[in-house]
Scaffold this active site. Structure first.
Site, PDB file in Angstrom:
ATOM      1  N   HIS A  12       0.843  -1.203   0.000  1.00  0.00           N
ATOM      2  CA  HIS A  12       0.000   0.000   0.000  1.00  0.00           C
ATOM      3  C   HIS A  12       0.878   1.252   0.000  1.00  0.00           C
ATOM      4  O   HIS A  12       0.384   2.355   0.138  1.00  0.00           O
ATOM      5  CB  HIS A  12      -0.917   0.006   1.230  1.00  0.00           C
ATOM      6  CG  HIS A  12      -1.942  -1.079   1.187  1.00  0.00           C
ATOM      7  ND1 HIS A  12      -3.229  -0.882   0.756  1.00  0.00           N
ATOM      8  CD2 HIS A  12      -1.856  -2.393   1.484  1.00  0.00           C
ATOM      9  CE1 HIS A  12      -3.900  -2.020   0.802  1.00  0.00           C
ATOM     10  NE2 HIS A  12      -3.087  -2.964   1.249  1.00  0.00           N
ATOM     11  N   LYS A  16       6.792   2.897  -3.174  1.00  0.00           N
ATOM     12  CA  LYS A  16       7.272   1.593  -3.652  1.00  0.00           C
ATOM     13  C   LYS A  16       6.477   1.144  -4.877  1.00  0.00           C
ATOM     14  O   LYS A  16       7.030   0.563  -5.806  1.00  0.00           O
ATOM     15  CB  LYS A  16       7.085   0.533  -2.563  1.00  0.00           C
ATOM     16  CG  LYS A  16       7.977   0.692  -1.350  1.00  0.00           C
ATOM     17  CD  LYS A  16       7.697  -0.492  -0.437  1.00  0.00           C
ATOM     18  CE  LYS A  16       8.395  -0.404   0.885  1.00  0.00           C
ATOM     19  NZ  LYS A  16       8.000  -1.504   1.771  1.00  0.00           N
ATOM     20  N   ASP A  72       9.789  -6.688   2.196  1.00  0.00           N
ATOM     21  CA  ASP A  72       9.913  -6.228   3.573  1.00  0.00           C
ATOM     22  C   ASP A  72      11.320  -5.678   3.736  1.00  0.00           C
ATOM     23  O   ASP A  72      12.271  -6.183   3.128  1.00  0.00           O
ATOM     24  CB  ASP A  72       9.657  -7.362   4.566  1.00  0.00           C
ATOM     25  CG  ASP A  72       9.325  -6.802   5.951  1.00  0.00           C
ATOM     26  OD1 ASP A  72       8.545  -5.820   6.033  1.00  0.00           O
ATOM     27  OD2 ASP A  72       9.854  -7.310   6.943  1.00  0.00           O
ATOM     28  N   TYR A 156      14.307   6.486   7.772  1.00  0.00           N
ATOM     29  CA  TYR A 156      15.570   6.784   8.468  1.00  0.00           C
ATOM     30  C   TYR A 156      16.635   7.369   7.534  1.00  0.00           C
ATOM     31  O   TYR A 156      17.805   7.489   7.937  1.00  0.00           O
ATOM     32  CB  TYR A 156      16.093   5.500   9.135  1.00  0.00           C
ATOM     33  CG  TYR A 156      15.097   4.939  10.128  1.00  0.00           C
ATOM     34  CD1 TYR A 156      15.011   5.437  11.424  1.00  0.00           C
ATOM     35  CD2 TYR A 156      14.198   3.937   9.755  1.00  0.00           C
ATOM     36  CE1 TYR A 156      14.072   4.941  12.318  1.00  0.00           C
ATOM     37  CE2 TYR A 156      13.250   3.441  10.637  1.00  0.00           C
ATOM     38  CZ  TYR A 156      13.195   3.951  11.910  1.00  0.00           C
ATOM     39  OH  TYR A 156      12.262   3.478  12.797  1.00  0.00           O
ATOM     40  N   ASP A 157      16.259   7.724   6.309  1.00  0.00           N
ATOM     41  CA  ASP A 157      17.236   8.251   5.347  1.00  0.00           C
ATOM     42  C   ASP A 157      18.101   9.402   5.898  1.00  0.00           C
ATOM     43  O   ASP A 157      19.303   9.440   5.614  1.00  0.00           O
ATOM     44  CB  ASP A 157      16.538   8.716   4.059  1.00  0.00           C
ATOM     45  CG  ASP A 157      16.209   7.558   3.140  1.00  0.00           C
ATOM     46  OD1 ASP A 157      16.763   6.460   3.340  1.00  0.00           O
ATOM     47  OD2 ASP A 157      15.391   7.746   2.214  1.00  0.00           O
TER      48      ASP A 157
END
Ligand code: IMP
Length: 202
Positions: A12, A16, A72, A156-157
């Site tokens: 969802h 991506k 994942d 977390y980039d």
């Protein structure tokens, strides 16, 4: 040539979904997403990235009776014993990644370790309704910065500096990040599989 004309991507996540649609449409594969098909969100009860991706891909494959893919991913910090890992999304309070980053920097400081090494992992699983599957793994190594920098990307980039660079993933544009990222690498393996096999066993 790929035998798949259509694949379901059980996700969802809009970022991506558009990434995978862009990569698979030149191969003549139409991608339908969990969003397009109103697929229910599946509980991630696995203990590894691969298990969680398999759970999501298989649930969608069974529901629609065609092969499905799911992924994942997460951030694993060495000095924190690999955490948050598969819990990366849930680690951020209310999925607020400003808070998640603050929490992670505090937890890392509390370890009193000088070791800031970390990696992002991503596993993509292609599953058949009958339970057969194949998985594709990508990983990028790096270190955790002492403070945030950059405004691009997500999660977390802003605190992840890939090895060989002096800037965070949030200072990479999308194409540049995809070339070296965990997800980009897993997707490349998946695409190589699709384009080089005469027959698929999944
Ligand atoms: P999932 O793969 O959708 O379950 O989400 C995994 C979580 O890991 C995301 O919510 C982010 O917190 C984190 N994550 C995965 N990939 C990245 C990335 O490329 N950049 C930053 N954070 C990421």
């Amino acid at each position: 040539m790929p035998k798949y004309k259509e694949l379901i991507f059980a996700s969802h996540n809009k970022g991506k979904i558009s990434e995978i649609k862009n990569l698979l449409s030149p191969l003549g594969i139409k991608v339908l997403s969990g969003e397009d098909l109103n697929l229910p969100e599946v509980e991630e009860t696995g203990t590894t990235f691969e298990e969680n991706a398999y759970i999501k891909a298989l649930a969608a494959a069974k529901e629609k009776n065609i092969p499905c893919i799911a992924d994942d991913s997460g951030l694993c910090v060495d000095a924190m014993g690999g955490r948050p890992g598969i819990y990366s999304a849930r680690y951020a309070p209310n999925r607020d990644f400003d808070k998640g980053i603050e929490k992670l920097l505090n937890e890392l400081a509390e370890t009193n370790s000088n070791n800031r090494s970390a990696h992002f992992s991503c596993v993509i699983v292609l599953a058949n309704p009958n339970g057969n599957y194949k998985s594709f793994e990508g990983r990028v190594d790096g270190r955790i910065a002492t403070k945030k920098s950059g405004t691009m990307g997500f999660g977390y980039d802003p605190i992840f500096i890939p090895t060989g660079f002096n800037r965070s993933f949030a200072e990479f544009d999308r194409d540049e990040k995809n070339k070296i990222s965990h997800r980009g690498r897993a997707l490349q393996k998946f695409i190589t599989y699709l384009t080089t096999q005469d027959e698929y066993n999944v």
